[in-house]
Design a protein around this motif. Structure first.
Motif, short mmCIF file in Angstrom:
data_model
loop_
_atom_site.label_atom_id
_atom_site.label_comp_id
_atom_site.label_asym_id
_atom_site.label_seq_id
_atom_site.Cartn_x
_atom_site.Cartn_y
_atom_site.Cartn_z
N GLU A 1 -2.09 69.74 33.70
CA GLU A 1 -3.17 70.68 33.46
C GLU A 1 -2.60 71.95 32.83
O GLU A 1 -1.45 72.31 33.06
N SER A 2 -3.40 72.62 32.03
CA SER A 2 -2.99 73.91 31.51
C SER A 2 -3.01 74.93 32.65
O SER A 2 -3.60 74.69 33.70
N VAL A 3 -2.34 76.04 32.44
CA VAL A 3 -2.32 77.11 33.44
C VAL A 3 -3.27 78.20 32.98
O VAL A 3 -3.18 78.69 31.85
N ARG A 4 -4.17 78.57 33.87
CA ARG A 4 -5.14 79.63 33.56
C ARG A 4 -5.07 80.70 34.65
O ARG A 4 -4.36 80.58 35.63
N ASP A 5 -5.85 81.76 34.46
CA ASP A 5 -5.93 82.85 35.44
C ASP A 5 -4.56 83.45 35.74
O ASP A 5 -4.24 83.75 36.90
N VAL A 6 -3.72 83.59 34.70
CA VAL A 6 -2.42 84.20 34.88
C VAL A 6 -2.60 85.70 35.10
O VAL A 6 -3.27 86.37 34.32
N VAL A 7 -2.01 86.20 36.18
CA VAL A 7 -2.17 87.60 36.53
C VAL A 7 -1.67 88.50 35.40
O VAL A 7 -0.61 88.26 34.82
N ASP A 8 -2.46 89.53 35.07
CA ASP A 8 -2.10 90.52 34.05
C ASP A 8 -1.98 89.93 32.65
O ASP A 8 -1.34 90.52 31.77
N ALA A 9 -2.59 88.76 32.41
CA ALA A 9 -2.57 88.15 31.09
C ALA A 9 -4.00 87.76 30.70
O ALA A 9 -4.85 87.55 31.57
N PRO A 10 -4.31 87.71 29.42
CA PRO A 10 -5.65 87.26 29.00
C PRO A 10 -5.98 85.90 29.58
O PRO A 10 -5.09 85.06 29.76
N ASP A 11 -7.24 85.67 29.88
CA ASP A 11 -7.67 84.41 30.49
C ASP A 11 -7.74 83.34 29.42
O ASP A 11 -8.79 83.10 28.81
N ASP A 12 -6.62 82.69 29.18
CA ASP A 12 -6.52 81.65 28.17
C ASP A 12 -5.87 80.41 28.76
O ASP A 12 -5.53 80.38 29.94
N PHE A 13 -5.65 79.41 27.92
CA PHE A 13 -5.00 78.17 28.33
C PHE A 13 -3.53 78.25 27.90
O PHE A 13 -3.24 78.28 26.70
N TYR A 14 -2.62 78.25 28.87
CA TYR A 14 -1.19 78.37 28.59
C TYR A 14 -0.51 77.03 28.88
O TYR A 14 -0.74 76.40 29.91
N ARG A 15 0.35 76.64 27.92
CA ARG A 15 1.03 75.35 28.05
C ARG A 15 2.51 75.46 27.69
O ARG A 15 3.04 76.55 27.44
N ASP A 16 3.13 74.30 27.63
CA ASP A 16 4.56 74.15 27.42
C ASP A 16 5.08 74.98 26.24
O ASP A 16 4.61 74.83 25.11
N GLY A 17 6.08 75.82 26.51
CA GLY A 17 6.66 76.63 25.46
C GLY A 17 7.41 75.82 24.42
O GLY A 17 7.64 76.28 23.29
N GLY A 18 7.80 74.59 24.78
CA GLY A 18 8.53 73.75 23.85
C GLY A 18 7.69 73.23 22.69
O GLY A 18 8.24 72.74 21.70
N ILE A 19 6.37 73.34 22.80
CA ILE A 19 5.52 72.92 21.69
C ILE A 19 5.90 73.70 20.43
O ILE A 19 6.07 73.14 19.35
N ILE A 20 6.09 75.01 20.59
CA ILE A 20 6.49 75.86 19.48
C ILE A 20 8.00 75.96 19.40
O ILE A 20 8.59 75.80 18.32
N ASP A 21 8.65 76.23 20.52
CA ASP A 21 10.09 76.50 20.55
C ASP A 21 10.80 75.44 21.39
O ASP A 21 11.19 75.69 22.53
N TYR A 22 10.96 74.27 20.80
CA TYR A 22 11.61 73.16 21.51
C TYR A 22 13.11 73.42 21.62
O TYR A 22 13.69 73.42 22.69
N HIS A 23 13.75 73.64 20.47
CA HIS A 23 15.19 73.96 20.45
C HIS A 23 15.48 75.28 19.76
O HIS A 23 16.65 75.62 19.60
N PHE A 24 14.47 75.95 19.26
CA PHE A 24 14.56 77.31 18.71
C PHE A 24 15.00 77.37 17.24
O PHE A 24 15.93 76.70 16.83
N ASP A 25 14.28 78.20 16.53
CA ASP A 25 14.66 78.62 15.18
C ASP A 25 14.17 80.06 15.03
O ASP A 25 13.23 80.35 14.29
N LEU A 26 14.81 80.94 15.78
CA LEU A 26 14.36 82.33 15.89
C LEU A 26 15.51 83.31 15.68
O LEU A 26 16.65 83.03 16.05
N GLY A 27 15.18 84.46 15.11
CA GLY A 27 16.09 85.58 15.12
C GLY A 27 15.74 86.46 16.30
O GLY A 27 14.57 86.70 16.59
N LEU A 28 16.75 86.92 17.04
CA LEU A 28 16.53 87.70 18.25
C LEU A 28 17.17 89.08 18.12
O LEU A 28 18.29 89.20 17.64
N ALA A 29 16.43 90.09 18.53
CA ALA A 29 16.97 91.45 18.52
C ALA A 29 16.43 92.18 19.75
O ALA A 29 15.35 91.86 20.26
N PRO A 30 17.16 93.18 20.26
CA PRO A 30 18.48 93.59 19.79
C PRO A 30 19.54 92.56 20.16
O PRO A 30 19.53 92.03 21.25
#
Length: 357
Positions: free
Chosen positions: A221-250
């Motif tokens: 199931e998706s996660v909803r009603d996350v405290v202090d976050a918009p009431d949306d459907f939150y799911r697996d972060g790996g959908i977008i960032d499975y192994h990462f292709d990001l620049g990070l700063a600082p």
């Protein structure tokens, strides 16, 4: 043959030549998605956060998606080795009914989160001044913003098809949402411009954000009603960032990235697209620790665990196999600590085996 390969980007190698190789060389740590594939890194994680990073005198951002977020939650607790043992032991012994529903899988995940991160663990994560965790999740849009499997399936097929044309098309289905415990926000540079929002976690948000980061579509199931976050459907972060292709700063220091593969892919839908490699500049300052092919071949069945084992093996066989891999992974940690203590890292480090854009 050594059980562990040590790779590094060009800028990382140059820096390692002029600065002592030690914990303070690193200010970022990446933890990828991959579910039970992580078991092959469990012993290495214990060596890193139970011994190597104990001497870290500065600050480190620990960025994780899905299984990587669960690992991050272990690293930021007062006794990371004990937390890693809780995660590996409980996860390995998880058993589902023959026709496990999304509710059952999600309930088992909630139990795992509570066991791995007890109340004291939440306090330790939130008050850790040395290791700041960042849990990556995917906020769903359109038909993905539903627990209806018909809608989810259609949205996944469409998003996978459009992803083949360009990763930029993921923005029509998902936003990247990063949950962090304080104002120490990451500046994320995404070559594909997927919208990113950072949300400050409260004490009551840690379990929800962690569960959301590992909530696999169709299976949970998706996660909803996350405290202090918009009431949306939150799911697996790996959908977008499975192994990462990001620049990070600082990014004052280097990024340490233990990984189970020498061929990281950016997102979940890129696994079948070998031509889409991570951008080279995003790995310039990265040191990767990867089990060697010889080590993997020495494991039972000659492979690392994966989620398919739940269906292809009987529970008793699977649990024994996974526990054996967890035990064998201690060799990776021992080898890494040996190279550090004997100052042999520069003798064994190799250029990254993949070339991006």
């Amino acid at each position: 043959m050594p059980p562990l390969n040590i790779f590094a980007g060009p800028k990382a190698i140059q820096r390692m030549k002029v600065e002592p190789f030690g914990p303070n060389l690193f200010t970022q740590f990446l933890g990828a998605s991959g579910g039970p594939k992580w078991f092959v890194l469990a012993g290495l994680d214990k060596a890193l956060f139970g011994e190597f990073f104990v001497r870290h005198c500065g600050h480190m951002n620990i960025i994780g998606s899905s299984a990587g977020a669960f690992r991050a939650a272990c690293f930021a607790q007062a006794d990371p080795a004990a937390a890693i043992d809780r995660l590996s032991s409980r996860y390995a012994k998880t058993v589902f009914s023959d026709r496990g529903s999304s509710y059952e899988v999600s309930e088992k995940a909630r139990e795992l989160v509570s066991y791995v991160v007890p109340t004291d663990g939440v306090l330790e994560i939130m008050n850790n001044d040395t290791f700041t965790v960042h849990f990556i999740t995917s906020r769903c849009k359109g038909w993905m913003a539903s627990n209806n499997k018909v809608f989810q399936g259609a949205a996944l097929l469409l998003s996978a098809s459009l992803n083949k044309l360009s990763r930029r098309n993921l923005k029509y289905f998902f936003d990247r949402v990063v949950f962090s415990p304080n104002e120490n926000k990451l500046r994320i540079s995404d070559p594909y411009d997927i919208p990113t929002e950072q949300i400050k976690m409260g004490y009551n948000t840690v379990h929800q954000a962690l569960l959301a980061s590992g909530s696999i579509p169709m299976l949970m199931e998706s996660v909803r009603d996350v405290v202090d976050a918009p009431d949306d459907f939150y799911r697996d972060g790996g959908i977008i960032d499975y192994h990462f292709d990001l620049g990070l700063a600082p990014a004052r220091g280097l990024t340490l990235y233990p990984h189970f593969s020498t061929s990281p892919v950016a997102g979940w839908f890129d696994k079948g697209n070998p031509n889409r490699r991570p951008h080279a500049q995003n790995y310039d300052n990265v040191v990767m620790l990867v089990p060697s092919d010889e080590f993997v071949k020495s494991l039972p069945y000659g492979k690392i665990p994966d989620r398919k084992d739940f269906k292809s093996m009987a529970d008793k066989e699977r649990i024994h196999y996974w526990q054996k891999v967890i035990s064998e992974s201690e060799r990776l940690g021992d080898y890494f600590l040996e190279q550090v203590s004997e100052q042999k890292i520069l003798d064994v480090v190799k250029p990254l085996p993949f070339v991006g854009i």
